[in-house]
Design a protein around this motif. Structure first.
Motif, PDB file in Angstrom:
ATOM      1  N   ALA A  46      25.454 -18.804  56.747  1.00  0.00           N
ATOM      2  CA  ALA A  46      24.806 -17.511  56.560  1.00  0.00           C
ATOM      3  C   ALA A  46      24.835 -16.651  57.814  1.00  0.00           C
ATOM      4  O   ALA A  46      24.918 -15.421  57.729  1.00  0.00           O
ATOM      5  N   SER A  47      24.762 -17.247  58.999  1.00  0.00           N
ATOM      6  CA  SER A  47      24.574 -16.492  60.234  1.00  0.00           C
ATOM      7  C   SER A  47      25.869 -16.140  60.950  1.00  0.00           C
ATOM      8  O   SER A  47      25.874 -15.267  61.818  1.00  0.00           O
ATOM      9  N   THR A  48      26.982 -16.804  60.647  1.00  0.00           N
ATOM     10  CA  THR A  48      28.218 -16.570  61.385  1.00  0.00           C
ATOM     11  C   THR A  48      28.634 -15.109  61.290  1.00  0.00           C
ATOM     12  O   THR A  48      28.588 -14.491  60.220  1.00  0.00           O
ATOM     13  N   GLY A  49      29.063 -14.550  62.435  1.00  0.00           N
ATOM     14  CA  GLY A  49      29.419 -13.146  62.458  1.00  0.00           C
ATOM     15  C   GLY A  49      30.341 -12.800  63.613  1.00  0.00           C
ATOM     16  O   GLY A  49      30.203 -11.730  64.207  1.00  0.00           O
ATOM     17  N   ASP A  50      31.275 -13.702  63.943  1.00  0.00           N
ATOM     18  CA  ASP A  50      32.205 -13.451  65.039  1.00  0.00           C
ATOM     19  C   ASP A  50      33.590 -13.932  64.647  1.00  0.00           C
ATOM     20  O   ASP A  50      33.870 -14.170  63.476  1.00  0.00           O
ATOM     21  N   VAL A  51      34.471 -14.097  65.640  1.00  0.00           N
ATOM     22  CA  VAL A  51      35.854 -14.489  65.373  1.00  0.00           C
ATOM     23  C   VAL A  51      35.934 -15.834  64.650  1.00  0.00           C
ATOM     24  O   VAL A  51      36.847 -16.069  63.849  1.00  0.00           O
ATOM     25  N   ASN A  52      34.963 -16.710  64.881  1.00  0.00           N
ATOM     26  CA  ASN A  52      34.983 -18.031  64.251  1.00  0.00           C
ATOM     27  C   ASN A  52      34.551 -18.000  62.786  1.00  0.00           C
ATOM     28  O   ASN A  52      34.604 -19.024  62.101  1.00  0.00           O
ATOM     29  N   SER A  53      34.144 -16.843  62.307  1.00  0.00           N
ATOM     30  CA  SER A  53      33.791 -16.706  60.886  1.00  0.00           C
ATOM     31  C   SER A  53      34.989 -16.988  59.991  1.00  0.00           C
ATOM     32  O   SER A  53      34.820 -17.362  58.830  1.00  0.00           O
ATOM     33  N   GLY A  54      36.195 -16.792  60.501  1.00  0.00           N
ATOM     34  CA  GLY A  54      37.376 -17.122  59.714  1.00  0.00           C
ATOM     35  C   GLY A  54      37.357 -18.551  59.235  1.00  0.00           C
ATOM     36  O   GLY A  54      37.904 -18.862  58.170  1.00  0.00           O
ATOM     37  N   TYR A  55      36.707 -19.426  60.012  1.00  0.00           N
ATOM     38  CA  TYR A  55      36.571 -20.826  59.599  1.00  0.00           C
ATOM     39  C   TYR A  55      35.309 -21.056  58.780  1.00  0.00           C
ATOM     40  O   TYR A  55      35.353 -21.662  57.712  1.00  0.00           O
ATOM     41  N   TRP A  56      34.153 -20.574  59.259  1.00  0.00           N
ATOM     42  CA  TRP A  56      32.870 -20.921  58.646  1.00  0.00           C
ATOM     43  C   TRP A  56      32.565 -20.112  57.393  1.00  0.00           C
ATOM     44  O   TRP A  56      32.020 -20.638  56.435  1.00  0.00           O
ATOM     45  N   ASN A  57      32.873 -18.839  57.418  1.00  0.00           N
ATOM     46  CA  ASN A  57      32.662 -17.969  56.255  1.00  0.00           C
ATOM     47  C   ASN A  57      33.345 -16.646  56.560  1.00  0.00           C
ATOM     48  O   ASN A  57      32.816 -15.853  57.344  1.00  0.00           O
ATOM     49  N   PRO A  58      34.511 -16.388  55.977  1.00  0.00           N
ATOM     50  CA  PRO A  58      35.270 -15.188  56.359  1.00  0.00           C
ATOM     51  C   PRO A  58      34.518 -13.888  56.144  1.00  0.00           C
ATOM     52  O   PRO A  58      34.843 -12.881  56.772  1.00  0.00           O
ATOM     53  N   ALA A  59      33.497 -13.881  55.287  1.00  0.00           N
ATOM     54  CA  ALA A  59      32.706 -12.664  55.084  1.00  0.00           C
ATOM     55  C   ALA A  59      32.056 -12.199  56.383  1.00  0.00           C
ATOM     56  O   ALA A  59      31.811 -11.009  56.587  1.00  0.00           O
ATOM     57  N   GLY A  60      31.773 -13.124  57.301  1.00  0.00           N
ATOM     58  CA  GLY A  60      31.117 -12.792  58.555  1.00  0.00           C
ATOM     59  C   GLY A  60      31.964 -11.961  59.500  1.00  0.00           C
ATOM     60  O   GLY A  60      31.448 -11.392  60.470  1.00  0.00           O
ATOM     61  N   LEU A  61      33.278 -11.867  59.256  1.00  0.00           N
ATOM     62  CA  LEU A  61      34.142 -11.048  60.113  1.00  0.00           C
ATOM     63  C   LEU A  61      33.741  -9.573  60.087  1.00  0.00           C
ATOM     64  O   LEU A  61      34.074  -8.818  61.003  1.00  0.00           O
ATOM     65  N   ILE A  62      33.030  -9.157  59.043  1.00  0.00           N
ATOM     66  CA  ILE A  62      32.580  -7.772  58.924  1.00  0.00           C
ATOM     67  C   ILE A  62      31.700  -7.367  60.108  1.00  0.00           C
ATOM     68  O   ILE A  62      31.639  -6.199  60.498  1.00  0.00           O
ATOM     69  N   HIS A  63      31.021  -8.319  60.729  1.00  0.00           N
ATOM     70  CA  HIS A  63      30.096  -8.015  61.827  1.00  0.00           C
ATOM     71  C   HIS A  63      30.804  -7.743  63.154  1.00  0.00           C
ATOM     72  O   HIS A  63      30.162  -7.376  64.138  1.00  0.00           O
ATOM     73  N   LEU A  64      32.126  -7.933  63.203  1.00  0.00           N
ATOM     74  CA  LEU A  64      32.859  -7.686  64.439  1.00  0.00           C
ATOM     75  C   LEU A  64      32.824  -6.211  64.811  1.00  0.00           C
ATOM     76  O   LEU A  64      33.008  -5.335  63.963  1.00  0.00           O
ATOM     77  N   GLU A  65      32.601  -5.937  66.093  1.00  0.00           N
ATOM     78  CA  GLU A  65      32.635  -4.574  66.598  1.00  0.00           C
ATOM     79  C   GLU A  65      33.915  -4.266  67.365  1.00  0.00           C
ATOM     80  O   GLU A  65      34.267  -3.114  67.575  1.00  0.00           O
ATOM     81  N   ASP A  66      34.621  -5.328  67.788  1.00  0.00           N
ATOM     82  CA  ASP A  66      35.867  -5.149  68.538  1.00  0.00           C
ATOM     83  C   ASP A  66      36.696  -6.419  68.381  1.00  0.00           C
ATOM     84  O   ASP A  66      36.278  -7.378  67.721  1.00  0.00           O
ATOM     85  N   LYS A  67      37.850  -6.432  69.004  1.00  0.00           N
ATOM     86  CA  LYS A  67      38.713  -7.611  68.948  1.00  0.00           C
ATOM     87  C   LYS A  67      38.042  -8.789  69.666  1.00  0.00           C
ATOM     88  O   LYS A  67      37.422  -8.618  70.713  1.00  0.00           O
ATOM     89  N   GLN A  68      38.204  -9.979  69.099  1.00  0.00           N
ATOM     90  CA  GLN A  68      37.675 -11.194  69.720  1.00  0.00           C
ATOM     91  C   GLN A  68      38.714 -12.310  69.637  1.00  0.00           C
ATOM     92  O   GLN A  68      39.520 -12.363  68.701  1.00  0.00           O
ATOM     93  N   ALA A  69      38.662 -13.200  70.616  1.00  0.00           N
ATOM     94  CA  ALA A  69      39.510 -14.390  70.623  1.00  0.00           C
ATOM     95  C   ALA A  69      38.650 -15.598  70.955  1.00  0.00           C
ATOM     96  O   ALA A  69      37.635 -15.484  71.646  1.00  0.00           O
ATOM     97  N   SER A  70      39.049 -16.762  70.450  1.00  0.00           N
ATOM     98  CA  SER A  70      38.267 -17.976  70.650  1.00  0.00           C
ATOM     99  C   SER A  70      39.201 -19.166  70.831  1.00  0.00           C
ATOM    100  O   SER A  70      40.260 -19.242  70.199  1.00  0.00           O
ATOM    101  N   LEU A  71      38.786 -20.085  71.706  1.00  0.00           N
ATOM    102  CA  LEU A  71      39.533 -21.322  71.942  1.00  0.00           C
ATOM    103  C   LEU A  71      38.570 -22.499  71.952  1.00  0.00           C
ATOM    104  O   LEU A  71      37.417 -22.369  72.390  1.00  0.00           O
TER     105      LEU A  71
END
Length: 356
Positions: A46-71
Motif C-alpha cells: 500500500a505504501s510503496t511510491g518510488d522506483v522500487n514500486s515496479g517490483y512491489w506494486n507498479p501503481a505506486g510509480l504514480i507518486h514519482l516526481e522525477d527520475k529515480q534509480a535504485s541498486l
C-alpha cells in the motif's frame, strides 16, 4: 574429490527443482528488492511510491516526481548465491509513469566435472571447467491515475530467463497488475503477481543431462518437463503515516500475502493460503529511518510430528540526504540458509539532483 561431488550434487538439485515444483517456478522473483522494504518484512504493497514500486506494486510509480534509480545487492547461502537488482523509473506526465527493472539471482563458478575422466579411465583435472546457474527477470512497468480521485493502477510485463550452464535454459513471460487507493491518509494496495500465470519453456541438452543424472543414485532419473507454470499470488496491503511534532513520523503497514494453493502458511486451505506481515518505519526529519517487521508465519512440523508456528523478524536502517538514500536490512529469508540472517544493502537516487 569433495568439490566434484558437490558440483554434481548441485547440478542434480537444479534439475530436480525444475521437475518437482514446476507449478511454483520463478521463486527468485518473490525474494524481494530494496532493503527499506525488506526491513519492514515486505509489508509495503500500500505504501510503496518510488522506483522500487515496479517490483512491489507498479501503481505506486504514480507518486514519482522525477527520475529515480535504485541498486541492491545481497548474498545468500553463506555467500554462495548472489542476488542483484537495478531499477529505473520516471514520470511521463502528471497522470502516468513508467519503469524498468532487472533482477539476477545466480551461483557462479560451479565446477563441471562431467569430463573429469577421459576415454581411457584416467582422472584429468585439466578437463574440469566452470559454469554458472542464473535466473534473470526483466520487468517493464506502467502506471496511470484513474479518473476516480485517489485511485491508480499499474501493470508489469515480465520476461524471465533461466540458465543452467550449457545443460538447460528457459524463457518465460508473464504479467502483474497492481492497484492503490488513498483516502483520509489511509493507503490501500492490491498486487496480483503472474495474473495470467507465467509460463517457462525449457530447452534441455539431453546429452549433457545424461552425464549427470546418475550422479546421485536413485535421484532424478527423468528429465524435467518442457514447461513450468507459475501460479498467481496476491498481496493485499494497508498503511498509514502519523506525524508527531513535525520532525518525527511513524508509518505502520500490514500485508496479507495470498497463494492460491495449500501451503504451510499459518492460514491454509485448498483454495487459498494466507501469510500475514506487519511492519513499521520510524523517521526523523525525513533524514534517518528505523524499521522493523515480522512476517513469513508458517506451520513448521517438528521431529515429534507436532506443529509449531515459525515467523521471520526483520530490522533495518536508512539514511537520506539531498536525494540519495542508503538502506540496510538484516533479514531472515525463510530459514532456508545455514546462516539464517542476511545483510542487505540498497541505494536509491533521485536523478534530479544532478540538474541542480
Amino acid at each position: 574429490m569433495k568439490k566434484p561431488l558437490i558440483a554434481s550434487f548441485l547440478l542434480v538439485c537444479s534439475f530436480a527443482y525444475s521437475q518437482a515444483v514446476r507449478k511454483y517456478s520463478n521463486e527468485f522473483m518473490n525474494i524481494g528488492v530494496d532493503a527499506a522494504a525488506l526491513g519492514m518484512s515486505n509489508a509495503v504493497t500500500a505504501s510503496t511510491g518510488d522506483v522500487n514500486s515496479g517490483y512491489w506494486n507498479p501503481a505506486g510509480l504514480i507518486h514519482l516526481e522525477d527520475k529515480q534509480a535504485s541498486l541492491m545487492h545481497a548474498s545468500y547461502f553463506a555467500n554462495i548465491a548472489q542476488y542483484d537488482y537495478a531499477g529505473f523509473a520516471m514520470p511521463i506526465d502528471d497522470d502516468s509513469a513508467w519503469g524498468l527493472s532487472v533482477i539476477r539471482f545466480g551461483v557462479d563458478d560451479i565446477l563441471n566435472t562431467t569430463e573429469l575422466i577421459d576415454s581411457e579411465g584416467n582422472i584429468d583435472y585439466n578437463r574440469i571447467s566452470l559454469f554458472s546457474t542464473a535466473d534473470y527477470g526483466v520487468t517493464f512497468s506502467y502506471a496511470r491515475k484513474l479518473k476516480i480521485p485517489g485511485f491508480q493502477y499499474g501493470v508489469n510485463a515480465k520476461v524471465i530467463r533461466r540458465v543452467i550452464g550449457d545443460f538447460a535454459n528457459s524463457w518465460g513471460f508473464g504479467f502483474d497488475v497492481g492497484l492503490q487507493f488513498e483516502r483520509n491518509d489511509w493507503k490501500f494496495g492490491l498486487m496480483v503477481r503472474d495474473i495470467t500465470t507465467t509460463y517457462n519453456i525449457w530447452n534441455i541438452d539431453e546429452e549433457a543431462y545424461n552425464k549427470i543424472k546418475d550422479a546421485i543414485p536413485g535421484e532424478n532419473q527423468e528429465l524435467p518437463e518442457d514447461s513450468e507454470i507459475t501460479l498467481p499470488k496476491a498481496q493485499l496491503g494497508l498503511s498509514k503515516k502519523f506525524i508527531i511534532r513535525y520532525d518525527y513520523s511513524i508509518m505502520a503497514a500490514a500485508n496479507l500475502n495470498m497463494s492460491f494453493a495449500r501451503t504451510n502458511d499459518i492460514i491454509s486451505t485448498d483454495v487459498v493460503s494466507i501469510d500475514p506481515a506487519v511492519g513499521f518505519e520510524f523517521g526523523y526529519t525525513d533524514l534517518v529511518f528505523l524499521r522493523g517487521g515480522v512476517g513469513n508465519f508458517q506451520n513448521v512440523k517438528q521431529l515429534d510430528g507436532s506443529e509449531k508456528v515459525g515467523f521471520q523478524p526483520n530490522i533495518g536502517l536508512g539514511f537520506k540526504y539531498k536525494g540519495i538514500q542508503v538502506d540496510y536490512a538484516l533479514t531472515d529469508i525463510g530459514d532456508q540458509s545455514v546462516a539464517l540472517y542476511s545483510n542487505i544493502f540498497s541505494v536509491k537516487v533521485d536523478l534530479g539532483i544532478f540538474r541542480r
